[in-house]
Design an enzyme around this catalytic site. Sequence first.
Site, short mmCIF file in Angstrom:
data_model
loop_
_atom_site.label_atom_id
_atom_site.label_comp_id
_atom_site.label_asym_id
_atom_site.label_seq_id
_atom_site.Cartn_x
_atom_site.Cartn_y
_atom_site.Cartn_z
N SER A 139 5.75 -10.85 -2.28
CA SER A 139 6.20 -10.73 -0.88
C SER A 139 7.35 -11.69 -0.60
CB SER A 139 5.04 -11.04 0.06
OG SER A 139 3.93 -10.24 -0.25
N1 SAH Z 1 0.63 -12.15 -2.71
C1 SAH Z 1 1.08 -11.36 -3.82
C2 SAH Z 1 1.21 -9.92 -3.37
C3 SAH Z 1 1.26 -8.93 -4.46
S1 SAH Z 1 1.35 -7.25 -3.93
C4 SAH Z 1 2.42 -11.87 -4.31
O1 SAH Z 1 3.20 -12.29 -3.45
O2 SAH Z 1 2.70 -11.85 -5.48
C5 SAH Z 1 -0.33 -6.85 -3.59
C6 SAH Z 1 -1.28 -6.91 -4.75
O3 SAH Z 1 -2.53 -6.38 -4.31
C7 SAH Z 1 -0.88 -6.07 -5.98
O4 SAH Z 1 -0.83 -6.92 -7.09
C8 SAH Z 1 -2.01 -5.03 -6.11
O5 SAH Z 1 -2.31 -4.70 -7.43
C9 SAH Z 1 -3.17 -5.76 -5.42
N2 SAH Z 1 -4.25 -4.91 -4.92
C10 SAH Z 1 -4.17 -3.69 -4.31
N3 SAH Z 1 -5.40 -3.24 -4.01
C11 SAH Z 1 -6.29 -4.21 -4.43
C12 SAH Z 1 -7.71 -4.33 -4.41
N4 SAH Z 1 -8.52 -3.40 -3.89
N5 SAH Z 1 -8.26 -5.44 -4.93
C13 SAH Z 1 -7.49 -6.42 -5.47
N6 SAH Z 1 -6.15 -6.35 -5.54
C14 SAH Z 1 -5.54 -5.26 -5.03
#
Ligand code: SAH
Length: 219
Positions: free
Chosen positions: A66
């Site tokens: 993000s």
């Molecule tokens: N805060 C992180 C955001 C990554 S994007 C950063 O800045 O790097 C969101 C993430 O949520 C992705 O890696 C995706 O694989 C994960 N995600 C989506 N659904 C999920 C679930 N049910 N449980 C765990 N992770 C999940």
Amino acid sequence: MASAVNPEFRGARRRLVEALQAGGISDLAVLKAIEETPRHIFVPTGVRHRAYEDSSLPIGSGQTISQPSVHARYLQLLQLQGHERVLEIGTGSGYQTVLLAHLAAQVFSIERVAPLLEKARDIVRECGSRNVSFLLGDGTIGWRQYAPYDAILVSAASPDIPHPLVDQLAMGGKLLIPLGDRDEQMLTMVTRLPDRYERRDIVPVRFVPLLGTHGWTSP
Ligand code: SAH
């Protein structure tokens, strides 16, 4: 941490912190955590030169890290004091995990994509954070073993509030989650009060979908 905090990027990180301050982030603990966390090591080498811009960047597996201003806003809203137990859903790159490790006592982080989790685990270790536990799985069901949590941050967008997450909030605890359809969501804060849950709309946001039992069931 010594190797990770590359002096080459120190100036860029300082400028990012100044830009965040100018944009309304005033929580000094949040700004300090951002200043001390080498965002460039959480992104692929091809986009490293853009690591201190205020933009989201690809991290592989179709996911993104993000924007720094989004992390800063999330963290400022939680007003962490340092003694909290925090659950993070969607580890992704692990960048926010390290920010949380600076700001809270214990961090529990769940990711559903194995290669992302493995990479994040290594980088978080490289950053010297020792108060983080990881779980590979569906974060929409929470992590009951370590509940209750003072804060739960969901880094992916859901059509509805996953009920296991509010059940796992401590009294006074806060859940931050983007709610809406696949294109647009409202960042929503749910606070657990003795007799009810208080729900507050914060700001419109755009996140990747939360995939799981209590989120979107198909990609
Ligand atoms: N805060 C992180 C955001 C990554 S994007 C950063 O800045 O790097 C969101 C993430 O949520 C992705 O890696 C995706 O694989 C994960 N995600 C989506 N659904 C999920 C679930 N049910 N449980 C765990 N992770 C999940």
